[in-house]
Design a protein around this motif. Structure first.
Motif, PDB file in Angstrom:
ATOM      1  N   LEU A   4       0.833  -1.192   0.000  1.00  0.00           N
ATOM      2  CA  LEU A   4       0.000   0.000   0.000  1.00  0.00           C
ATOM      3  C   LEU A   4       0.868   1.242   0.000  1.00  0.00           C
ATOM      4  O   LEU A   4       1.955   1.250   0.565  1.00  0.00           O
ATOM      5  CB  LEU A   4      -0.864   0.065   1.263  1.00  0.00           C
ATOM      6  N   THR A   5       0.357   2.305  -0.584  1.00  0.00           N
ATOM      7  CA  THR A   5       0.975   3.617  -0.451  1.00  0.00           C
ATOM      8  C   THR A   5      -0.025   4.482   0.294  1.00  0.00           C
ATOM      9  O   THR A   5      -1.168   4.643  -0.138  1.00  0.00           O
ATOM     10  CB  THR A   5       1.302   4.219  -1.830  1.00  0.00           C
ATOM     11  N   VAL A   6       0.406   4.985   1.471  1.00  0.00           N
ATOM     12  CA  VAL A   6      -0.437   5.820   2.314  1.00  0.00           C
ATOM     13  C   VAL A   6       0.191   7.201   2.376  1.00  0.00           C
ATOM     14  O   VAL A   6       1.299   7.353   2.893  1.00  0.00           O
ATOM     15  CB  VAL A   6      -0.576   5.232   3.734  1.00  0.00           C
ATOM     16  N   ASN A   7      -0.498   8.189   1.812  1.00  0.00           N
ATOM     17  CA  ASN A   7       0.004   9.566   1.768  1.00  0.00           C
ATOM     18  C   ASN A   7       1.447   9.613   1.277  1.00  0.00           C
ATOM     19  O   ASN A   7       2.286  10.310   1.833  1.00  0.00           O
ATOM     20  CB  ASN A   7      -0.129  10.245   3.127  1.00  0.00           C
ATOM     21  N   GLY A   8       1.763   8.819   0.249  1.00  0.00           N
ATOM     22  CA  GLY A   8       3.079   8.850  -0.374  1.00  0.00           C
ATOM     23  C   GLY A   8       4.115   7.931   0.239  1.00  0.00           C
ATOM     24  O   GLY A   8       5.225   7.841  -0.253  1.00  0.00           O
ATOM     25  N   VAL A   9       3.802   7.217   1.326  1.00  0.00           N
ATOM     26  CA  VAL A   9       4.742   6.298   1.974  1.00  0.00           C
ATOM     27  C   VAL A   9       4.254   4.872   1.734  1.00  0.00           C
ATOM     28  O   VAL A   9       3.086   4.564   1.955  1.00  0.00           O
ATOM     29  CB  VAL A   9       4.847   6.579   3.490  1.00  0.00           C
ATOM     30  N   THR A  10       5.156   3.987   1.283  1.00  0.00           N
ATOM     31  CA  THR A  10       4.785   2.617   0.929  1.00  0.00           C
ATOM     32  C   THR A  10       4.947   1.682   2.131  1.00  0.00           C
ATOM     33  O   THR A  10       5.930   1.763   2.859  1.00  0.00           O
ATOM     34  CB  THR A  10       5.655   2.122  -0.244  1.00  0.00           C
ATOM     35  N   TYR A  11       3.961   0.800   2.328  1.00  0.00           N
ATOM     36  CA  TYR A  11       3.957  -0.178   3.418  1.00  0.00           C
ATOM     37  C   TYR A  11       3.571  -1.542   2.850  1.00  0.00           C
ATOM     38  O   TYR A  11       2.837  -1.628   1.876  1.00  0.00           O
ATOM     39  CB  TYR A  11       2.918   0.177   4.493  1.00  0.00           C
ATOM     40  N   GLU A  12       4.054  -2.603   3.499  1.00  0.00           N
ATOM     41  CA  GLU A  12       3.555  -3.945   3.238  1.00  0.00           C
ATOM     42  C   GLU A  12       2.736  -4.348   4.449  1.00  0.00           C
ATOM     43  O   GLU A  12       3.227  -4.265   5.581  1.00  0.00           O
ATOM     44  CB  GLU A  12       4.702  -4.929   3.010  1.00  0.00           C
ATOM     45  N   VAL A  13       1.500  -4.754   4.250  1.00  0.00           N
ATOM     46  CA  VAL A  13       0.614  -5.092   5.359  1.00  0.00           C
ATOM     47  C   VAL A  13      -0.065  -6.426   5.111  1.00  0.00           C
ATOM     48  O   VAL A  13      -0.288  -6.826   3.969  1.00  0.00           O
ATOM     49  CB  VAL A  13      -0.464  -4.007   5.595  1.00  0.00           C
ATOM     50  N   GLU A  14      -0.380  -7.111   6.208  1.00  0.00           N
ATOM     51  CA  GLU A  14      -1.160  -8.333   6.120  1.00  0.00           C
ATOM     52  C   GLU A  14      -2.628  -7.942   6.127  1.00  0.00           C
ATOM     53  O   GLU A  14      -3.062  -7.131   6.934  1.00  0.00           O
ATOM     54  CB  GLU A  14      -0.861  -9.261   7.295  1.00  0.00           C
ATOM     55  N   VAL A  15      -3.392  -8.514   5.218  1.00  0.00           N
ATOM     56  CA  VAL A  15      -4.785  -8.129   5.046  1.00  0.00           C
ATOM     57  C   VAL A  15      -5.685  -9.254   5.532  1.00  0.00           C
ATOM     58  O   VAL A  15      -5.460 -10.421   5.221  1.00  0.00           O
ATOM     59  CB  VAL A  15      -5.076  -7.815   3.555  1.00  0.00           C
ATOM     60  N   GLN A  16      -6.709  -8.863   6.300  1.00  0.00           N
ATOM     61  CA  GLN A  16      -7.709  -9.816   6.764  1.00  0.00           C
ATOM     62  C   GLN A  16      -9.035  -9.445   6.126  1.00  0.00           C
ATOM     63  O   GLN A  16      -9.411  -8.276   6.099  1.00  0.00           O
ATOM     64  CB  GLN A  16      -7.854  -9.759   8.281  1.00  0.00           C
ATOM     65  N   ARG A  17      -9.737 -10.428   5.625  1.00  0.00           N
ATOM     66  CA  ARG A  17     -11.029 -10.156   4.986  1.00  0.00           C
ATOM     67  C   ARG A  17     -12.138 -10.494   5.976  1.00  0.00           C
ATOM     68  O   ARG A  17     -12.526 -11.638   6.123  1.00  0.00           O
ATOM     69  CB  ARG A  17     -11.168 -10.971   3.715  1.00  0.00           C
ATOM     70  N   GLU A  18     -12.614  -9.465   6.659  1.00  0.00           N
ATOM     71  CA  GLU A  18     -13.699  -9.603   7.622  1.00  0.00           C
ATOM     72  C   GLU A  18     -14.824  -8.660   7.229  1.00  0.00           C
ATOM     73  O   GLU A  18     -14.604  -7.696   6.515  1.00  0.00           O
ATOM     74  CB  GLU A  18     -13.228  -9.245   9.033  1.00  0.00           C
ATOM     75  N   LYS A  19     -16.003  -8.902   7.742  1.00  0.00           N
ATOM     76  CA  LYS A  19     -17.139  -8.032   7.458  1.00  0.00           C
ATOM     77  C   LYS A  19     -17.456  -7.104   8.624  1.00  0.00           C
ATOM     78  O   LYS A  19     -18.287  -6.241   8.516  1.00  0.00           O
ATOM     79  CB  LYS A  19     -18.380  -8.869   7.139  1.00  0.00           C
ATOM     80  N   ARG A  20     -16.762  -7.267   9.760  1.00  0.00           N
ATOM     81  CA  ARG A  20     -17.090  -6.495  10.951  1.00  0.00           C
ATOM     82  C   ARG A  20     -16.520  -5.081  10.846  1.00  0.00           C
ATOM     83  O   ARG A  20     -15.423  -4.872  10.371  1.00  0.00           O
ATOM     84  CB  ARG A  20     -16.553  -7.253  12.166  1.00  0.00           C
ATOM     85  N   THR A  21     -17.306  -4.106  11.292  1.00  0.00           N
ATOM     86  CA  THR A  21     -16.880  -2.714  11.326  1.00  0.00           C
ATOM     87  C   THR A  21     -16.922  -2.254  12.777  1.00  0.00           C
ATOM     88  O   THR A  21     -17.993  -2.216  13.389  1.00  0.00           O
ATOM     89  CB  THR A  21     -17.822  -1.839  10.478  1.00  0.00           C
ATOM     90  N   PRO A  22     -15.781  -1.899  13.388  1.00  0.00           N
ATOM     91  CA  PRO A  22     -15.786  -1.483  14.790  1.00  0.00           C
ATOM     92  C   PRO A  22     -16.480  -0.132  14.953  1.00  0.00           C
ATOM     93  O   PRO A  22     -16.466   0.694  14.046  1.00  0.00           O
ATOM     94  CB  PRO A  22     -14.305  -1.380  15.134  1.00  0.00           C
ATOM     95  N   THR A  23     -17.095   0.071  16.127  1.00  0.00           N
ATOM     96  CA  THR A  23     -17.745   1.345  16.399  1.00  0.00           C
ATOM     97  C   THR A  23     -16.759   2.355  16.961  1.00  0.00           C
ATOM     98  O   THR A  23     -17.001   3.538  16.912  1.00  0.00           O
ATOM     99  CB  THR A  23     -18.906   1.157  17.391  1.00  0.00           C
TER     100      THR A  23
END
Length: 141
Positions: free
Chosen positions: A27-46
């Motif tokens: 991923l590139t976040v605001n111009g900075v590149t990261y490698e992240v582990e992605v989890q596919r969940e449907k839950r959205t925290p409040t």
């Protein structure tokens, strides 16, 4: 390549998913590149909890936020470590510059919060860090 905008705690982040291999995304976040582990969940925290789960139109992105500890000097924003101004065992005074962090093409001085001795330097020059990540730990002299 997919582009998203996220608003987290009042801060806007532009996120581009550059590549996706297995469960690891680049991923590139605001111009900075990261490698992240992605989890596919449907839950959205409040509310934001540990681990931090950022949701949007794409997959959920999870990163573990470090626990805040006494004497920890944490990164106030994502960026790249440009220079480390202290060494382990060195005495520092409150307000002394301990790290130069480059973020959004600007050098940001990161200061010690208390007087003490540098117990541990957790980062290296050139290392990418996230907001809240512990950079240096300062303890009692």
């Amino acid at each position: 390549m997919s582009k998203f905008k996220y608003l987290i705690n009042g801060n806007e982040y532009e996120v581009t998913i550059d590549s996706f291999t297995g469960s690891v995304a680049t991923l590139t976040v605001n111009g900075v590149t990261y490698e992240v582990e992605v989890q596919r969940e449907k839950r959205t925290p409040t509310r934001i909890e540990r681990p931090v789960v950022v949701t949007g139109a794409g997959p959920q992105i999870t990163r573990t936020k470090p626990q805040s500890t006494a004497g920890a000097v944490n990164s106030p924003l994502p960026g790249v470590i440009k220079e480390i101004k202290v060494k382990e065992g060195e005495e520092v005074k409150q307000g002394a510059c301990v790290i130069i962090l480059e973020a959004m093409k600007m050098d940001n001085e990161i200061y010690a919060g208390d007087d003490g001795v540098v117990l541990k330097v957790h980062v290296q020059p050139g290392q990418q860090v996230l907001e809240g990540e512990t950079l240096v730990t300062v303890g009692a002299p």
